[in-house]
Design a protein around this motif. Structure first.
Motif, short mmCIF file in Angstrom:
data_model
loop_
_atom_site.label_atom_id
_atom_site.label_comp_id
_atom_site.label_asym_id
_atom_site.label_seq_id
_atom_site.Cartn_x
_atom_site.Cartn_y
_atom_site.Cartn_z
N UNK A 1 0.98 -1.24 -0.11
CA UNK A 1 0.05 0.05 0.06
C UNK A 1 0.92 1.13 0.12
N UNK A 2 2.01 1.31 0.60
CA UNK A 2 2.81 2.35 0.68
C UNK A 2 3.49 2.84 -0.58
N UNK A 3 4.08 1.67 -1.12
CA UNK A 3 4.76 1.76 -2.38
C UNK A 3 3.70 2.19 -3.56
N UNK A 4 2.32 1.69 -3.30
CA UNK A 4 1.57 1.80 -4.41
C UNK A 4 0.85 3.23 -4.29
N UNK A 5 0.72 3.77 -3.13
CA UNK A 5 0.26 5.25 -2.83
C UNK A 5 0.95 6.02 -3.73
N UNK A 6 0.22 7.19 -4.45
CA UNK A 6 0.82 8.23 -4.81
C UNK A 6 0.60 9.57 -4.25
N UNK A 7 0.44 9.38 -2.94
CA UNK A 7 0.36 10.56 -2.19
C UNK A 7 1.82 10.53 -1.12
N UNK A 8 2.62 9.58 -1.29
CA UNK A 8 3.89 9.79 -0.62
C UNK A 8 4.83 10.48 -1.23
N UNK A 9 5.91 10.87 -0.65
CA UNK A 9 7.00 11.61 -0.94
C UNK A 9 8.31 10.92 -1.88
N UNK A 10 8.32 10.99 -3.02
CA UNK A 10 9.13 10.16 -3.84
C UNK A 10 10.72 10.60 -3.65
N UNK A 11 10.77 11.68 -3.02
CA UNK A 11 12.20 12.32 -2.64
C UNK A 11 12.78 11.98 -1.69
N UNK A 12 12.13 11.14 -0.91
CA UNK A 12 12.92 10.68 0.39
C UNK A 12 12.89 9.14 0.78
N UNK A 13 13.73 8.57 0.99
CA UNK A 13 13.82 7.22 1.39
C UNK A 13 14.15 6.69 2.85
N UNK A 14 13.47 6.16 3.44
CA UNK A 14 13.89 5.64 4.94
C UNK A 14 14.28 4.32 4.90
N UNK A 15 15.45 3.75 5.35
CA UNK A 15 15.91 2.61 5.46
C UNK A 15 16.02 2.00 6.71
N UNK A 16 14.98 0.56 6.77
CA UNK A 16 14.88 0.01 8.22
C UNK A 16 15.42 -1.33 7.99
N UNK A 17 15.65 -1.62 9.11
CA UNK A 17 15.92 -3.31 9.43
C UNK A 17 15.02 -4.12 8.83
N UNK A 18 14.08 -4.03 9.53
CA UNK A 18 12.86 -5.06 9.47
C UNK A 18 11.36 -4.41 9.44
N UNK A 19 10.47 -5.21 9.09
CA UNK A 19 9.26 -4.52 8.74
C UNK A 19 8.54 -4.08 10.15
N UNK A 20 8.97 -4.62 11.18
CA UNK A 20 8.38 -3.94 12.58
C UNK A 20 8.88 -2.64 12.64
N UNK A 21 9.95 -2.39 12.20
CA UNK A 21 10.70 -0.95 12.34
C UNK A 21 9.88 -0.18 11.33
N UNK A 22 9.35 -0.53 10.27
CA UNK A 22 8.65 0.44 9.37
C UNK A 22 7.39 0.61 10.14
#
Lengths: 197, 197
Positions: free
Chosen positions: B69-90
């Motif tokens: 849902x997050x990748x598919x959403x068009x309302x999220x900011x493409x200019x910034x990527x947050x790198x996390x270890x695990x899905x729980x962190x996301x």
């Protein structure tokens, strides 16, 4: 909003005793991460338990056989019955390996608050068993709570006509317990029941 | 000795994070006691999750749709990527509702001890994404552990050729934290990173 399967799983896991929302999330992620080694075996085990585990009609224990292994065993002492509230209590006593008699699992306590009366507990079965002349003693191993003790008193009243000794577990300091950390009730009980050294 | 279905269920429940032998026993008894309202729905939810939840091939998140849902959403900011270890962190960052960019879930950290190298993490995907001229910043939100920080350093090295700002989360006193209870490392980090009042 419609709950996704994952949200639903977390929600349901969070309802298990001892699991809050955070540990439910961790458990769900763990299951998905280890689908083959954790989730599938757990899924199968749940189906197997649902299918095979039943309540023993003799004592109220849970087992895949009815009567349960304890009731079916011929090596246990028929002269003594231990009365517990729940199956978990029976297991706890079994782990202590100090009791070799029979059990009755009440299935709870009398509770005015929750509207649980004697007919909802396994008391009739207990009285029927206690009436057997082979039985010499009934140990009331209900919890040391108000409801547990109320239930114990009620049972004592109803065992008056049976020719059995009725006993209860000792109150006192837990092994390894430090006086400074004990509540007044426990300390008082330990003092009142002091033993010759 | 052959394990009974119930023992097996308890054994498997005890392997979930956050559940020890005692809470596994309580959870199993709870399930049996509430077969219809707890065990069956949980059993179904597990089957549904096993069937429907997949890893998003864009970011590594878990969802019933791919891309998630997050990748598919068009309302999220493409200019910034947050790198996390695990899905729980996301999920934790999503709960804070303060970040509206995209994610990359690494799927762990580099670890010499566990023999996990860069190829086992989602790093190639990150570098591919960061090379997109739309991306301005990569936030390394790995854990503040040795492995987490090693991984962050490794990623920083490999993002040198991409024209992006690389940042990390701030270290400091947790909100509501009391100095007296903090470890020296945190307190030191909070002092070094002090801010004008």
């Amino acid at each position: 909003m419609h709950e996704s399967p994952l949200e639903r799983l977390i929600h349901l896991l969070g309802k298990l005793p001892g699991l809050g929302p955070r540990s439910a999330r961790r458990a769900a992620l763990h299951m998905i991460k280890y689908r083959e080694s954790v989730m599938q075996p757990l899924h199968q085990a749940m189906a197997q338990v649902a299918e095979s585990i039943r309540v023993c009609n003799q004592c109220g224990n849970l087992d895949s056989q009815d009567p349960c292994a304890i009731c079916a065993s011929e090596r246990r002492d028929n002269s003594i019955i231990c009365v517990v509230e729940e199956v978990g209590d029976l297991w706890a006593i079994e782990r202590s390996q100090i009791f070799s008699g029979r059990y009755i699992v009440l299935g709870g306590t009398l509770s005015a608050l929750d509207g649980r009366g004697p007919s909802e507990l396994n008391i009739a079965k207990l009285i029927e068993k206690a009436a057997n002349p082979e039985v010499m003693e009934v140990i009331l191993a209900t919890n040391a709570t108000v409801d547990g003790q109320t239930t114990a008193h009620y049972i004592t009243e109803h065992l008056k006509d049976c020719d059995v000794k009725v006993s209860r577990l000792a109150y006192g300091i837990p092994i390894g317990g430090e006086l400074d950390y004990l509540d007044d009730g426990t300390l008082g009980a330990a003092l009142r029941s002091r033993q010759p050294f």
